[in-house]
Motif scaffolding. Structure first.
Motif, PDB file in Angstrom:
ATOM      1  N   GLY A  44      11.064   9.093  10.471  1.00  0.00           N
ATOM      2  CA  GLY A  44      12.130   8.723  11.393  1.00  0.00           C
ATOM      3  C   GLY A  44      12.062   7.232  11.670  1.00  0.00           C
ATOM      4  O   GLY A  44      11.503   6.469  10.874  1.00  0.00           O
ATOM      5  N   GLY A  45      12.609   6.790  12.770  1.00  0.00           N
ATOM      6  CA  GLY A  45      12.575   5.364  13.079  1.00  0.00           C
ATOM      7  C   GLY A  45      13.372   5.049  14.325  1.00  0.00           C
ATOM      8  O   GLY A  45      13.889   5.945  15.006  1.00  0.00           O
ATOM      9  N   TYR A  46      13.494   3.768  14.635  1.00  0.00           N
ATOM     10  CA  TYR A  46      14.172   3.356  15.863  1.00  0.00           C
ATOM     11  C   TYR A  46      15.673   3.650  15.824  1.00  0.00           C
ATOM     12  O   TYR A  46      16.252   4.091  16.824  1.00  0.00           O
ATOM     13  CB  TYR A  46      13.936   1.870  16.128  1.00  0.00           C
ATOM     14  N   LEU A  47      16.302   3.423  14.694  1.00  0.00           N
ATOM     15  CA  LEU A  47      17.731   3.718  14.597  1.00  0.00           C
ATOM     16  C   LEU A  47      17.984   5.214  14.746  1.00  0.00           C
ATOM     17  O   LEU A  47      18.919   5.632  15.426  1.00  0.00           O
ATOM     18  CB  LEU A  47      18.293   3.211  13.265  1.00  0.00           C
ATOM     19  N   THR A  48      17.119   6.014  14.119  1.00  0.00           N
ATOM     20  CA  THR A  48      17.227   7.470  14.266  1.00  0.00           C
ATOM     21  C   THR A  48      17.026   7.875  15.719  1.00  0.00           C
ATOM     22  O   THR A  48      17.717   8.757  16.232  1.00  0.00           O
ATOM     23  CB  THR A  48      16.164   8.173  13.400  1.00  0.00           C
ATOM     24  N   GLY A  49      16.075   7.214  16.389  1.00  0.00           N
ATOM     25  CA  GLY A  49      15.840   7.496  17.806  1.00  0.00           C
ATOM     26  C   GLY A  49      17.043   7.169  18.663  1.00  0.00           C
ATOM     27  O   GLY A  49      17.349   7.879  19.628  1.00  0.00           O
ATOM     28  N   ARG A  50      17.744   6.080  18.316  1.00  0.00           N
ATOM     29  CA  ARG A  50      18.974   5.747  19.040  1.00  0.00           C
ATOM     30  C   ARG A  50      19.999   6.862  18.890  1.00  0.00           C
ATOM     31  O   ARG A  50      20.610   7.294  19.879  1.00  0.00           O
ATOM     32  CB  ARG A  50      19.560   4.441  18.517  1.00  0.00           C
ATOM     33  N   ARG A  51      20.211   7.313  17.659  1.00  0.00           N
ATOM     34  CA  ARG A  51      21.210   8.368  17.422  1.00  0.00           C
ATOM     35  C   ARG A  51      20.809   9.667  18.114  1.00  0.00           C
ATOM     36  O   ARG A  51      21.650  10.367  18.680  1.00  0.00           O
ATOM     37  CB  ARG A  51      21.384   8.597  15.921  1.00  0.00           C
ATOM     38  N   PHE A  52      19.528   9.993  18.059  1.00  0.00           N
ATOM     39  CA  PHE A  52      19.027  11.203  18.716  1.00  0.00           C
ATOM     40  C   PHE A  52      19.344  11.134  20.209  1.00  0.00           C
ATOM     41  O   PHE A  52      19.826  12.113  20.810  1.00  0.00           O
ATOM     42  CB  PHE A  52      17.517  11.314  18.486  1.00  0.00           C
ATOM     43  N   THR A  53      19.077   9.971  20.811  1.00  0.00           N
ATOM     44  CA  THR A  53      19.322   9.798  22.244  1.00  0.00           C
ATOM     45  C   THR A  53      20.809   9.865  22.569  1.00  0.00           C
ATOM     46  O   THR A  53      21.210  10.459  23.578  1.00  0.00           O
ATOM     47  CB  THR A  53      18.729   8.458  22.715  1.00  0.00           C
ATOM     48  N   GLU A  54      21.640   9.268  21.716  1.00  0.00           N
ATOM     49  CA  GLU A  54      23.086   9.314  21.925  1.00  0.00           C
ATOM     50  C   GLU A  54      23.609  10.746  21.846  1.00  0.00           C
ATOM     51  O   GLU A  54      24.469  11.156  22.644  1.00  0.00           O
ATOM     52  CB  GLU A  54      23.785   8.441  20.884  1.00  0.00           C
ATOM     53  N   ILE A  55      23.086  11.517  20.886  1.00  0.00           N
ATOM     54  CA  ILE A  55      23.462  12.926  20.782  1.00  0.00           C
ATOM     55  C   ILE A  55      23.018  13.668  22.036  1.00  0.00           C
ATOM     56  O   ILE A  55      23.759  14.471  22.609  1.00  0.00           O
ATOM     57  CB  ILE A  55      22.852  13.566  19.518  1.00  0.00           C
ATOM     58  N   CYS A  56      21.789  13.392  22.469  1.00  0.00           N
ATOM     59  CA  CYS A  56      21.232  14.063  23.638  1.00  0.00           C
ATOM     60  C   CYS A  56      22.098  13.832  24.877  1.00  0.00           C
ATOM     61  O   CYS A  56      22.237  14.725  25.718  1.00  0.00           O
ATOM     62  CB  CYS A  56      19.815  13.542  23.873  1.00  0.00           C
ATOM     63  N   MET A  57      22.713  12.649  24.970  1.00  0.00           N
ATOM     64  CA  MET A  57      23.569  12.318  26.113  1.00  0.00           C
ATOM     65  C   MET A  57      25.007  12.762  25.901  1.00  0.00           C
ATOM     66  O   MET A  57      25.899  12.391  26.673  1.00  0.00           O
ATOM     67  CB  MET A  57      23.514  10.814  26.376  1.00  0.00           C
ATOM     68  N   ALA A  88      26.495  13.189  31.530  1.00  0.00           N
ATOM     69  CA  ALA A  88      25.631  12.759  30.430  1.00  0.00           C
ATOM     70  C   ALA A  88      24.177  13.139  30.666  1.00  0.00           C
ATOM     71  O   ALA A  88      23.484  13.605  29.752  1.00  0.00           O
ATOM     72  CB  ALA A  88      25.751  11.254  30.227  1.00  0.00           C
ATOM     73  N   CYS A  89      23.709  12.949  31.903  1.00  0.00           N
ATOM     74  CA  CYS A  89      22.290  13.144  32.196  1.00  0.00           C
ATOM     75  C   CYS A  89      21.937  14.589  32.545  1.00  0.00           C
ATOM     76  O   CYS A  89      20.982  15.147  32.001  1.00  0.00           O
ATOM     77  CB  CYS A  89      21.866  12.217  33.333  1.00  0.00           C
ATOM     78  N   LEU A  90      22.709  15.193  33.446  1.00  0.00           N
ATOM     79  CA  LEU A  90      22.406  16.571  33.856  1.00  0.00           C
ATOM     80  C   LEU A  90      23.124  17.595  32.988  1.00  0.00           C
ATOM     81  O   LEU A  90      22.574  18.654  32.687  1.00  0.00           O
ATOM     82  CB  LEU A  90      22.788  16.771  35.323  1.00  0.00           C
ATOM     83  N   SER A 109      17.491  20.323  24.712  1.00  0.00           N
ATOM     84  CA  SER A 109      18.345  19.481  25.547  1.00  0.00           C
ATOM     85  C   SER A 109      19.580  19.141  24.738  1.00  0.00           C
ATOM     86  O   SER A 109      19.751  19.593  23.614  1.00  0.00           O
ATOM     87  CB  SER A 109      17.595  18.219  25.991  1.00  0.00           C
ATOM     88  N   GLY A 110      20.456  18.331  25.331  1.00  0.00           N
ATOM     89  CA  GLY A 110      21.660  17.960  24.608  1.00  0.00           C
ATOM     90  C   GLY A 110      22.864  18.794  24.992  1.00  0.00           C
ATOM     91  O   GLY A 110      22.799  19.689  25.847  1.00  0.00           O
ATOM     92  N   TYR A 190      18.375  13.056  37.943  1.00  0.00           N
ATOM     93  CA  TYR A 190      17.733  14.364  38.158  1.00  0.00           C
ATOM     94  C   TYR A 190      17.036  14.409  39.526  1.00  0.00           C
ATOM     95  O   TYR A 190      17.157  15.395  40.265  1.00  0.00           O
ATOM     96  CB  TYR A 190      16.725  14.632  37.042  1.00  0.00           C
ATOM     97  N   LYS A 191      16.313  13.335  39.859  1.00  0.00           N
ATOM     98  CA  LYS A 191      15.577  13.315  41.125  1.00  0.00           C
ATOM     99  C   LYS A 191      16.540  13.419  42.303  1.00  0.00           C
ATOM    100  O   LYS A 191      16.302  14.185  43.251  1.00  0.00           O
ATOM    101  CB  LYS A 191      14.767  12.019  41.215  1.00  0.00           C
ATOM    102  N   LEU A 192      17.641  12.679  42.244  1.00  0.00           N
ATOM    103  CA  LEU A 192      18.624  12.748  43.323  1.00  0.00           C
ATOM    104  C   LEU A 192      19.239  14.139  43.424  1.00  0.00           C
ATOM    105  O   LEU A 192      19.469  14.652  44.525  1.00  0.00           O
ATOM    106  CB  LEU A 192      19.710  11.690  43.115  1.00  0.00           C
ATOM    107  N   ASN A 193      19.490  14.760  42.280  1.00  0.00           N
ATOM    108  CA  ASN A 193      20.025  16.117  42.286  1.00  0.00           C
ATOM    109  C   ASN A 193      19.034  17.083  42.943  1.00  0.00           C
ATOM    110  O   ASN A 193      19.424  17.946  43.743  1.00  0.00           O
ATOM    111  CB  ASN A 193      20.323  16.562  40.856  1.00  0.00           C
ATOM    112  N   GLU A 194      17.752  16.931  42.620  1.00  0.00           N
ATOM    113  CA  GLU A 194      16.728  17.792  43.207  1.00  0.00           C
ATOM    114  C   GLU A 194      16.615  17.584  44.714  1.00  0.00           C
ATOM    115  O   GLU A 194      16.255  18.509  45.448  1.00  0.00           O
ATOM    116  CB  GLU A 194      15.376  17.516  42.540  1.00  0.00           C
ATOM    117  N   LEU A 195      16.939  16.380  45.175  1.00  0.00           N
ATOM    118  CA  LEU A 195      16.883  16.079  46.609  1.00  0.00           C
ATOM    119  C   LEU A 195      18.120  16.562  47.356  1.00  0.00           C
ATOM    120  O   LEU A 195      18.207  16.446  48.575  1.00  0.00           O
ATOM    121  CB  LEU A 195      16.719  14.570  46.817  1.00  0.00           C
TER     122      LEU A 195
END
Length: 315
Positions: A44-57, A88-90, A109-110, A190-195
């Motif tokens: 894998g690599g940094y570019l793959t990590g970017r895409r993974f994160t974008e998909i996750c969001m 995007a986050c929750l 996730s995702g 997430y923390k604010l949601n939990e609060l």
């Protein structure tokens, strides 16, 4: 209505079609489900990590990687921003789905979560659910899912298994380090949601965190990747919510009784039992709030370079 699965599918298609350019490996199972290996049998690599994160969001986040420093040490940092923090986050990025089929285990996730509604309470609170005929899921695992796993995911999402797509990476990988650091904004939301705060009032979020060096051991990797945000994640949230002043003191990680040691040490002392750990630790190091209705700015918490560098193995 915004569809996180539709937006993420476009990113997945690029990753699947041009997998070699991402140092990833595409797989199509006999039942038609598609998987992209982003770190199980490939670096894998940094570019793959970017895409993974974008998909996750769910395609609702912008992701950049650049070099920075913690004290005298050069460290890569991820920067994540979104104008749809709650969805995007929750609604997508939160690791809220435990995949456990036969002997296969992964944290899910995702955007597929917004079809399966896992956990349902989250979607009731943010008043969102997706409607799309494809499901895109992110799996944190050191094994690829088989046909039975993908069929279970498809069933829970109420889609055809041939329309089920997964990106997979272990925690102990470059993509693993990138995507966990990429959850820095999510930890604040997430923390604010939990609060009990209404996260729908957050209009934008941006944050950055260091990308942890890859550890060979998965449990140690889990520790250092979490520490990236716990001890060095810096977040800014914009919102219309004057009541945020009542939540400020509870947001940052330094309010947790477990704060001050690398997460792996805390986990080990708890006999590797998550239920023995103060969950308030899973928060960003520092947060800035820009409250729009009163035009105020608040700052809570602080980064902790010493614990971060110890966790990463520099000192």
């Amino acid at each position: 209505m915004l569809s996180v699965n539709e937006l993420a599918l476009d990113i997945f298609e690029e990753l699947f079609e041009y997998a070699e350019e991402f140092d990833a490996v595409p797989h199509e199972l006999d039942n038609g489900a598609r998987i992209v290996d982003c770190g199980v049998s490939t670096p894998g690599g940094y570019l793959t990590g970017r895409r993974f994160t974008e998909i996750c969001m769910g395609g609702l986040g912008e992701v950049d990687i650049s070099m920075g420093r913690i004290k005298e040490f050069p460290i890569p940092f991820i920067e994540v921003s979104t104008d749809f923090p709650s969805i995007a986050c929750l609604g997508a990025q939160k690791a809220g789905w435990t995949i456990n089929v036969n002997k296969y285990f992964a944290m899910g996730s995702g955007p597929a979560r917004a079809l399966s509604l896992k956990p349902k309470h989250t979607y009731e609170v943010i008043e969102y659910e997706d409607e799309f005929d494809y499901a895109v899921i992110c799996l944190e695992s050191d094994h690829l899912p088989n046909a039975a796993v993908m069929e279970k995911i498809a069933e829970e999402c109420n889609v055809d298994v041939a329309n089920t797509c997964a990106v997979v990476a272990p925690t102990a990988s470059i993509v693993g380090s990138v995507q966990v650091a990429g959850r820095c904004v999510e930890t604040a939301v997430y923390k604010l949601n939990e609060l009990g705060f209404d996260t729908k009032k957050i209009t934008a979020g941006i944050g950055h965190a260091p990308i942890a060096p890859v550890k060979k051991d998965g449990t140690k990797a889990m520790g250092s990747t979490n520490d990236a945000t716990i001890y060095h994640g810096s977040i800014m949230l914009t919102m219309n919510a004057p009541e945020i002043k009542d939540y400020l003191d509870k947001i940052p990680s330094n309010t947790s009784k477990g704060y001050g040691k690398p997460f792996y040490d805390i986990f080990k002392e708890a006999n590797f039992d998550f239920y023995q750990i103060d969950t308030s630790l899973f928060s960003p190091a520092e947060v800035v709030i820009n409250e729009l209705s009163e035009g105020k700015v608040y700052h809570v918490g602080a980064v902790n370079p010493e614990v971060t560098l110890k966790s990463f193995g520099f000192i």
